[in-house]
Structure formats: structure tokens, C-alpha cells
Design a protein around this motif. Structure first.
Motif, PDB file in Angstrom:
ATOM      1  N   HIS A   1      41.400  37.493  47.462  1.00 55.56           N
ATOM      2  CA  HIS A   1      42.180  38.715  47.293  1.00 55.56           C
ATOM      3  C   HIS A   1      41.372  39.778  46.535  1.00 55.56           C
ATOM      4  O   HIS A   1      41.347  40.946  46.928  1.00 55.56           O
ATOM      5  CB  HIS A   1      43.474  38.383  46.539  1.00 55.56           C
ATOM      6  N   VAL A   2      40.686  39.355  45.469  1.00 57.46           N
ATOM      7  CA  VAL A   2      39.854  40.307  44.710  1.00 57.46           C
ATOM      8  C   VAL A   2      38.719  40.827  45.598  1.00 57.46           C
ATOM      9  O   VAL A   2      38.396  42.016  45.588  1.00 57.46           O
ATOM     10  CB  VAL A   2      39.296  39.666  43.414  1.00 57.46           C
ATOM     11  N   GLY A   3      38.150  39.921  46.397  1.00 56.40           N
ATOM     12  CA  GLY A   3      37.108  40.328  47.338  1.00 56.40           C
ATOM     13  C   GLY A   3      37.628  41.393  48.288  1.00 56.40           C
ATOM     14  O   GLY A   3      36.941  42.363  48.603  1.00 56.40           O
ATOM     15  N   HIS A   4      38.855  41.232  48.726  1.00 55.32           N
ATOM     16  CA  HIS A   4      39.456  42.181  49.649  1.00 55.32           C
ATOM     17  C   HIS A   4      39.795  43.499  48.956  1.00 55.32           C
ATOM     18  O   HIS A   4      39.647  44.582  49.518  1.00 55.32           O
ATOM     19  CB  HIS A   4      40.713  41.558  50.274  1.00 55.32           C
ATOM     20  N   GLU A   5      40.250  43.420  47.713  1.00 62.28           N
ATOM     21  CA  GLU A   5      40.653  44.631  46.992  1.00 62.28           C
ATOM     22  C   GLU A   5      39.452  45.444  46.505  1.00 62.28           C
ATOM     23  O   GLU A   5      39.480  46.664  46.531  1.00 62.28           O
ATOM     24  CB  GLU A   5      41.511  44.266  45.768  1.00 62.28           C
ATOM     25  N   ILE A   6      38.424  44.755  45.986  1.00 69.00           N
ATOM     26  CA  ILE A   6      37.283  45.485  45.408  1.00 69.00           C
ATOM     27  C   ILE A   6      36.010  45.231  46.211  1.00 69.00           C
ATOM     28  O   ILE A   6      35.322  46.153  46.631  1.00 69.00           O
ATOM     29  CB  ILE A   6      37.024  45.072  43.937  1.00 69.00           C
ATOM     30  N   GLY A   7      35.694  43.967  46.413  1.00 69.54           N
ATOM     31  CA  GLY A   7      34.470  43.589  47.116  1.00 69.54           C
ATOM     32  C   GLY A   7      34.041  42.234  46.585  1.00 69.54           C
ATOM     33  O   GLY A   7      34.418  41.862  45.470  1.00 69.54           O
ATOM     34  N   PRO A   8      33.236  41.515  47.363  1.00 71.54           N
ATOM     35  CA  PRO A   8      32.839  40.161  46.959  1.00 71.54           C
ATOM     36  C   PRO A   8      32.182  40.110  45.572  1.00 71.54           C
ATOM     37  O   PRO A   8      32.321  39.106  44.871  1.00 71.54           O
ATOM     38  CB  PRO A   8      31.838  39.736  48.042  1.00 71.54           C
ATOM     39  N   ILE A   9      31.487  41.189  45.157  1.00 72.92           N
ATOM     40  CA  ILE A   9      30.797  41.155  43.865  1.00 72.92           C
ATOM     41  C   ILE A   9      31.756  41.035  42.691  1.00 72.92           C
ATOM     42  O   ILE A   9      31.351  40.676  41.594  1.00 72.92           O
ATOM     43  CB  ILE A   9      29.892  42.397  43.642  1.00 72.92           C
ATOM     44  N   ALA A  10      33.036  41.320  42.908  1.00 72.78           N
ATOM     45  CA  ALA A  10      33.987  41.292  41.791  1.00 72.78           C
ATOM     46  C   ALA A  10      34.772  39.982  41.710  1.00 72.78           C
ATOM     47  O   ALA A  10      35.582  39.785  40.805  1.00 72.78           O
ATOM     48  CB  ALA A  10      34.958  42.464  41.917  1.00 72.78           C
ATOM     49  N   LYS A  11      34.537  39.067  42.660  1.00 67.85           N
ATOM     50  CA  LYS A  11      35.301  37.808  42.660  1.00 67.85           C
ATOM     51  C   LYS A  11      35.095  37.041  41.360  1.00 67.85           C
ATOM     52  O   LYS A  11      33.950  36.800  40.972  1.00 67.85           O
ATOM     53  CB  LYS A  11      34.831  36.911  43.815  1.00 67.85           C
ATOM     54  N   PRO A  12      36.174  36.632  40.693  1.00 67.18           N
ATOM     55  CA  PRO A  12      35.998  35.864  39.452  1.00 67.18           C
ATOM     56  C   PRO A  12      35.225  34.563  39.706  1.00 67.18           C
ATOM     57  O   PRO A  12      35.438  33.892  40.708  1.00 67.18           O
ATOM     58  CB  PRO A  12      37.434  35.550  39.024  1.00 67.18           C
ATOM     59  N   ASP A  13      34.315  34.254  38.768  1.00 65.60           N
ATOM     60  CA  ASP A  13      33.580  32.992  38.856  1.00 65.60           C
ATOM     61  C   ASP A  13      34.482  31.834  38.464  1.00 65.60           C
ATOM     62  O   ASP A  13      34.295  30.706  38.901  1.00 65.60           O
ATOM     63  CB  ASP A  13      32.377  33.033  37.917  1.00 65.60           C
ATOM     64  N   GLU A  14      35.414  32.123  37.568  1.00 70.02           N
ATOM     65  CA  GLU A  14      36.299  31.080  37.046  1.00 70.02           C
ATOM     66  C   GLU A  14      37.688  31.662  36.950  1.00 70.02           C
ATOM     67  O   GLU A  14      37.850  32.809  36.536  1.00 70.02           O
ATOM     68  CB  GLU A  14      35.884  30.768  35.609  1.00 70.02           C
ATOM     69  N   ILE A  15      38.692  30.848  37.278  1.00 71.61           N
ATOM     70  CA  ILE A  15      40.074  31.283  37.041  1.00 71.61           C
ATOM     71  C   ILE A  15      40.770  30.188  36.239  1.00 71.61           C
ATOM     72  O   ILE A  15      40.579  28.994  36.509  1.00 71.61           O
ATOM     73  CB  ILE A  15      40.810  31.566  38.367  1.00 71.61           C
ATOM     74  N   ARG A  16      41.504  30.588  35.239  1.00 71.24           N
ATOM     75  CA  ARG A  16      42.257  29.629  34.417  1.00 71.24           C
ATOM     76  C   ARG A  16      43.712  30.074  34.394  1.00 71.24           C
ATOM     77  O   ARG A  16      43.993  31.268  34.268  1.00 71.24           O
ATOM     78  CB  ARG A  16      41.713  29.612  32.995  1.00 71.24           C
ATOM     79  N   PHE A  17      44.609  29.103  34.504  1.00 70.31           N
ATOM     80  CA  PHE A  17      46.034  29.436  34.528  1.00 70.31           C
ATOM     81  C   PHE A  17      46.716  29.077  33.219  1.00 70.31           C
ATOM     82  O   PHE A  17      46.406  28.051  32.607  1.00 70.31           O
ATOM     83  CB  PHE A  17      46.733  28.693  35.668  1.00 70.31           C
ATOM     84  N   GLY A  18      47.624  29.920  32.794  1.00 68.64           N
ATOM     85  CA  GLY A  18      48.424  29.625  31.611  1.00 68.64           C
ATOM     86  C   GLY A  18      49.870  30.023  31.865  1.00 68.64           C
ATOM     87  O   GLY A  18      50.150  30.794  32.794  1.00 68.64           O
TER      88      GLY A  18
END
Ligand code: WT7
Length: 663
Positions: free
Chosen positions: A600-617
């Protein structure tokens, strides 16, 4: 590999310029450097006026150097008239360089095309005439969304020739990002390609333009010019889309330049700040051209027979100043490279330096670090020792701090211990180098960008705008306006004023947005990283808020906070903390959602902005007043224990949840 600031501050190795280098240098020796600085100090306007007369050919000479009446909206050389494209092309052809190679283009698959100054002038003139034929006029904004190509340079130069203001959008940005820029700039025309070729793959480009225009709520765009790179399938919208090769057919190769005022906006380039919306950094014509020429000659010591190679993409400011404008304005020969450093293997850069006998090589620390790893992993193919790199004379680094280990490897393995490494500090907003060594002048210390470019009044100040002592950290500022500085933020002069000339610092200092410290003995500058919410991932500048906005635009996401963490290769990696509108996911489901959010981030901004890590809380760590405690998030991202008092936290228990990385 350590990228820590401590390793830089403890660095004591010094590399002096060799006497042979000094003897032939454009700025030769420390005394020559000091004389330039003293000249600027004694008569600031006299200094810049002299250089602007010596290095630019003016159609109409200027009588005023600097107009400060509307500060901080400074004007340089305001009554002078010139044309950048004329200064890059016609000037060189008239000087007898018509047959000289301007561009050596190497395609992804390796084909090489050489273009002389005369041919380049003809191609620019034909394309400029085509743009005029499509109704583009002086002052119109034109979006360029092209791969690395001769056409990219031609498109930019053609805009400059007719006085249209270009805004290049990096080909790695998504349709959404493209749409935002089209709308903010109020552009009338887009120049794009059917596809781009990178790493042996053809990647469609034109569909993103189609999508951006479908999404767009405005109808300012009259035409889309499409350069046929691969001949892959393209849907052409009748009445709007035209092929590059068709619009240039039958155009005259003569196009009288539009002589513009020195302050005429040459380009807008969107970059990230601390709020969600990218800002359109507006650059001038005269002052910008001057600094691109001076830095080519002084920082890179460019000589008439040199082959210069800047590996940046034209979608970033480095590609503007050190591909499209600087090298050509100096009558140089430069490489334009379509591909990636790892295709067909990670020896590609070294192979190209050998093949084209490159003399000056300018790249980013992130590329160096990844190529070190590749060289060590595959020494028979990717190690620079397999190549003849003796043509090199000067090396450059740009975009992010270079750690001493990477600096030393670059110096020894690429430069053969012979080539000075220019660690150039600058920004989209500064137009060109502002702190940098000069190769025939400055003793080098790995990891330090050393000293100001002559005439740029750089300093480190405290919260009140007062100079701090050498050895103490503070905010990096520039104390006086300089010719190639940002003129305003397009559509947002107020944001320009408060972002760059904040009242807390007195309203007169340009605030770079980086922390810095000067060495207690030498006064050398070391950059300590951004002081705002801007990340530098692989040399790409990104706002944490932009990525947060992209995340929360996903229907599952309630809240998101993004921070950076140190990364061996990329410099910084993106870590996103996410609270979903539903319960906290675990296991396979969490993995699935991570993938969805990254896409989704890749689609919204571009692949360079994709988070390397995602953590849920279940929540984010907040103070009782509801403020997200980013400091804690940065500590957690680094995998460090939180030692500070968390009693002001509304919800300390969620820290444990946020330690968990979804792999
Ligand atoms: C930010 C500007 C410079 C053109 C390409 C990036 C960081 C840039 C260095 C350097 C340490 C550096 C700063 C700066 N940066 N060069 N030599 N040492 N940091 O331009 O995208 O506008 O990013 O890049 O943080 O503010 P940009």
C-alpha cells in the motif's frame, strides 16, 4: 560496519592532497582557498558578481548583484538576462566544441550511444520547437517522468531553452505521488516514456501517468509526450497523448532561446519536509547556473578532457546539477547510465569506469556500502581489483554521511590511494555543494565534509541562533544568502519562510535541518543527521509523516508512527509502528497484513518508501497529553532497552508489544 557518529568524531587519519594534484588543480593550495574566502568576506557582492561575470555568458549583463529588499525572498543578478540551455550548448558549439562528445549514454543492457554537443543542441532545439508547437510557453510548468536517458537531459534542456519551468518526478514514485506534484505545480504537459529498463527488466512507466491523470481532480494537463523506449504496449489517449518521435519529426533544429531574467524559475523539485506534503523547491536560473559551474570546476576539478560520471538519477537534485546542467555548462563529457549497479553483476560500475576511462566519479555512500558487500561476497566478478581504474583522478560522495570504513574502502579500492574523496554536503534547497573539500586544497578526514565552499557562510548555532564553540553540536545554518539557494516553496511562501528562516533563530539564518559539529582543532564540519522528522534511506529523502499518512490511508489502519533506525547499507531503515482498527494481529495473519501495508505504501508513495519493518501494537506510547513519544520508538527500533523513566506514559505495557518485529 559502524555508521555511528562516534567513529567519525574519533577519526584522526588525515590525507593531504599530493603535490602533483595541487600543482594542476583549478583551486591550487590552501592559500588560494583562503584568498577566495577572504575575498567573499571582504566584499560579498563583489565576489559573487565577479564570478557570475566570469563563468556565465549573459545576454544582458546585470547591474545589481543581490537584492535583499524582500528578504528572505532574495534576488540574485535580478536585472541580468540569460538562457541556461544556451550556456550549456550553443556556447560550447560556438567555442569550437561542436564535435566534442557531450554525453556517453550506456543503456541497461550495455549499448553505448555518444552524442556530440552539436547533435545535442539540435535535439534540444527540435524538442523545444515541438513543445512550443504544443503551446508550452515561458513560465508554464512541465512534469518530466522519464527514465535515465539522453531524452531526459534533452527534455530538461528544452524546457530551459523556452523558459518553461520543469519539475522532474523520479521514476520510482507512484501514480499518487505523481498526481500530487502535477496538481501542486499546475503543470500543462507531462513528458514520459512507455517503459524503463532497469536490471534486465522492462518496467512500465506510462500507466502511472494515465492513473495519475485519472485520479487528478484538475485538468491543467493538455498533452502527454511519450518517448518510446522499448516499444512495449502503451494505451495512447487520442487528443492528449503524442509520441516523442512524431512531435519532433520535421521540427527545425534551430530554436532561438527565450532570454529570461536571472530569477526566472528554472525548475521546481519536490522534496520531503517534516509535514506530510512534499514541498516544491523553486530554483532560479542565474544563481543556480553559477553554482553548478563553480562546483564542477572547484569541487571536482573538472578539466576540458575529463570524463565525468555522476551516478544519480535526474529525478533528484544531484542529477539536475551534476548531470543535466553542471557538466554541460562546463563543456565536459559525461556518462549517463540507464541501469543499476548490480546488473549484469555488481562489477558494473567498475567495468564502466574502465571502459569509458572515467576521470571523476560521483556516487552515494549507500551504493559504495552495497558494492563493498558484493565485492567481498563475489571477489572474482564484483571486486574492483579486477578492473583498471587508473583513469580516475577525483572521487565524490553525496546524499548522506559516509562512514569512515566506507570512505577508506572507496579511497583505497576505487581511488587506488591516489584520488581525493570529496564528501559533498548539500541539499535540494542549496542547489549545489555548500560544505565540501576541494581536491587540490583540503587535507581529508574520513567521514567529515570538511570546510565551506568558498563564499558560503556556514555555521553551527544554538537554539537562539548564536554560534556555538567548535567541538559543540548545534544546528547547521547558512548566515548569508547565496546565489543557488532555494527561492521559495512553490505555492507556499509562508512555509518557505518558517521552514528555512525561523523566527526563533532571528529570521535571518537559513536553517538546513541538520545537526552538525565542528572539530575543536580544525573547524572541520561533521554532519550529525536531520533534526526534523526527515529520514535518509539509501540517500533518498523521506518524511516520516508522508509514510504515516500513506499507512493511515489504508482501511485497516487506525494510527501509525514511523521512525528511522541505523542500517549498515542504507544508512537508515524505515520502521513503522501500526495500530489497526481491529485487534492486534499475530502469526501468519500479521505477516499477511505487513505485506499488504508495504504494498500500500509502495502504491501511495513509491517502492522506496516501503517500511523495512512493521510492528503492531494495541496503541502507541503516548504521554498523558496524547503526544506520541517518538524517542522511545527510536530506542525500540534499534533493539535497545528503554532505560529512561516511562512513568509519564499513559500506557507503558504496550512497549513490550512494540518490541516484536513481524518477520
Ligand atoms: C539531506 C539533503 C545533497 C543532494 C542529494 C540529497 C543529507 C546530503 C550529505 C553529506 C551527510 C548529507 C543531509 C541533508 N546529506 N549530503 N555529504 N553528509 N549528510 O539531497 O534529498 O535534499 O537531502 O541529505 O541530511 O539535509 P536531499
Amino acid at each position: 560496519m559502524s555508521t555511528s557518529i562516534e567513529s567519525v568524531l574519533q577519526e584522526h587519519r588525515i590525507f593531504n592532497p599530493s603535490p602533483e594534484f595541487v600543482a594542476q588543480a583549478n583551486v591550487s593550495g590552501m592559500d588560494a582557498y583562503k584568498a577566495l574566502c577572504a575575498e567573499a568576506e571582504a566584499d560579498y557582492e563583489g565576489y559573487w558578481g565577479r564570478l557570475a561575470r566570469e563563468h556565465i555568458v549573459w545576454k544582458q549583463p546585470f547591474s545589481t548583484v543581490l537584492d535583499e529588499t524582500k528578504a528572505p525572498f532574495y534576488k540574485w543578478f535580478p536585472d541580468g538576462k540569460l538562457n541556461v540551455s544556451w550556456n550549456c550548448l550553443d556556447k560550447n558549439v560556438e567555442a569550437g566544441l561542436g564535435d566534442k562528445t557531450a554525453i556517453i549514454f550506456e543503456a541497461d543492457q550495455g549499448e553505448v550511444t555518444k552524442v556530440s554537443y552539436r547533435e545535442l543542441l539540435g535535439r534540444v532545439a527540435r524538442f523545444a520547437n515541438a513543445l512550443k508547437g504544443l503551446g508550452v510557453k515561458k513560465g508554464d510548468r512541465v512534469i518530466i517522468y522519464l527514465p535515465m536517458s539522453i531524452e531526459g537531459v534533452v527534455a530538461m534542456q528544452a524546457c530551459a531553452r523556452i523558459g518553461a519551468t520543469h519539475s522532474v518526478v523520479f521514476g520510482g514514485f507512484s501514480a499518487q505521488s505523481l498526481r500530487d506534484r502535477i496538481e501542486d505545480a499546475g503543470a500543462v504537459l507531462i513528458i514520459t516514456a512507455d517503459e524503463q529498463c532497469r536490471g534486465g527488466r522492462n518496467i512500465p512507466l506510462k500507466p502511472a501517468v494515465d492513473e495519475a491523470l485519472t485520479l487528478s481532480g484538475t485538468d491543467s494537463i493538455k498533452n502527454v509526450v511519450v518517448y518510446q523506449r522499448t516499444g512495449g504496449p502503451s494505451v495512447m489517449t487520442a487528443g492528449r497523448d503524442v509520441w516523442w518521435h512524431e512531435v519532433v519529426a520535421n521540427q527545425s533544429d534551430v530554436c532561438e532561446p527565450e532570454w529570461v531574467e536571472a530569477e526566472h524559475p528554472l525548475f521546481l523539485l519536490y522534496t520531503s519536509g517534516s509535514t506530510g506534503k512534499p514541498k516544491g523547491v523553486q530554483h532560479s536560473t542565474g544563481g543556480y547556473l553559477l553554482h553548478s559551474i563553480l562546483t564542477m570546476k572547484w569541487t571536482f576539478d573538472l578539466k576540458p578532457d575529463d570524463v565525468f560520471w555522476c551516478t544519480a538519477d535526474i529525478g533528484w537534485v544531484t542529477g539536475h546539477t551534476y548531470i543535466t546542467y553542471g557538466p554541460l555548462a562546463c563543456g565536459g563529457t559525461e556518462i549517463v547510465f540507464e541501469g543499476v549497479p548490480t546488473f549484469p553483476n555488481a562489477g558494473r560500475f567498475w567495468q564502466m569506469i574502465q571502459n569509458h576511462k572515467v576521470n571523476i566519479f560521483y556516487t552515494a555512500p549507500t551504493a559504495i556500502r552495497s558494492l563493498i558487500k558484493a565485492a567481498e561476497g563475489n571477489p572474482d566478478v564484483a571486486h574492483p581489483k579486477n578492473f583498471d581504474l587508473t583513469s580516475l583522478r577525483v572521487l565524490g560522495s553525496v546524499g548522506e554521511p559516509i562512514n569512515p570504513e566506507a570512505w577508506m574502502w572507496y579511497y583505497e579500492n576505487i581511488g587506488g590511494g591516489r584520488c581525493p574523496v570529496m564528501d559533498t554536503f548539500w541539499q535540494t534547497e542549496t542547489g549545489g555543494h555548500v560544505i565540501t573539500p576541494l581536491p587540490g586544497v583540503t587535507p581529508l578526514v574520513p567521514g567529515s565534509c570538511t570546510l565551506p565552499f568558498p563564499g558560503i557562510m556556514v555555521s553551527v548555532v544554538d537554539e537562539a541562533g548564536h554560534d556555538v564553540e567548535w567541538g559543540k553540536g548545534g544546528f547547521l545554518v547558512i548566515k548569508r544568502p547565496w546565489p543557488s539557494m532555494i527561492r521559495t516553496i512553490w505555492n507556499d511562501p509562508e512555509r518557505f519562510k518558517h521552514s528555512y528562516f525561523p523566527e526563533d533563530l532571528g529570521g535571518k539564518l537559513y536553517l538546513a535541518g541538520d545537526g552538525a559539529v565542528r572539530d575543536a582543532q580544525t573547524g572541520y564540519f561533521t554532519i550529525m543527521g536531520r533534526i526534523d522528522d526527515v529520514l535518509n534511506v539509501s540517500g533518498h529523502r523521506m518524511g516520516t509523516m508522508e509514510i504515516e499518512s500513506a499507512l493511515v490511508s489504508h482501511p485497516l489502519v487506525a494510527e501509525a508512527a514511523v521512525v528511522g533506525k541505523p542500517h549498515d547499507i542504507k544508512g537508515e531503515a524505515v520502521v513503522a509502528y501500526v495500530v489497526l482498527k481491529r485487534s492486534r494481529p499475530v502469526g501468519e495473519e500479521a505477516k499477511q497484513i505487513v505485506k499488504e501495508l508495504r504494498d500500500h505504501v509502495g502504491h501511495e508513495i513509491g517502492p522506496i518508501a516501503k517500511p523495512d519493518e512493521i510492528r503492531f501494537g494495541d496503541n502507541l506510547p503516548k504521554t498523558r497529553s496524547g503526544k506520541i513519544m517518538r524517542r522511545l520508538l527510536r530506542t525500540l527500533a534499534k533493539g535497545e532497552e528503554i532505560t529512561s523513566d516511562v512513568s509519564t506514559l499513559e500506557n507503558p505495557h504496550i512497549l513490550d508489544q512494540l518490541k516484536e518485529v513481524v518477520k
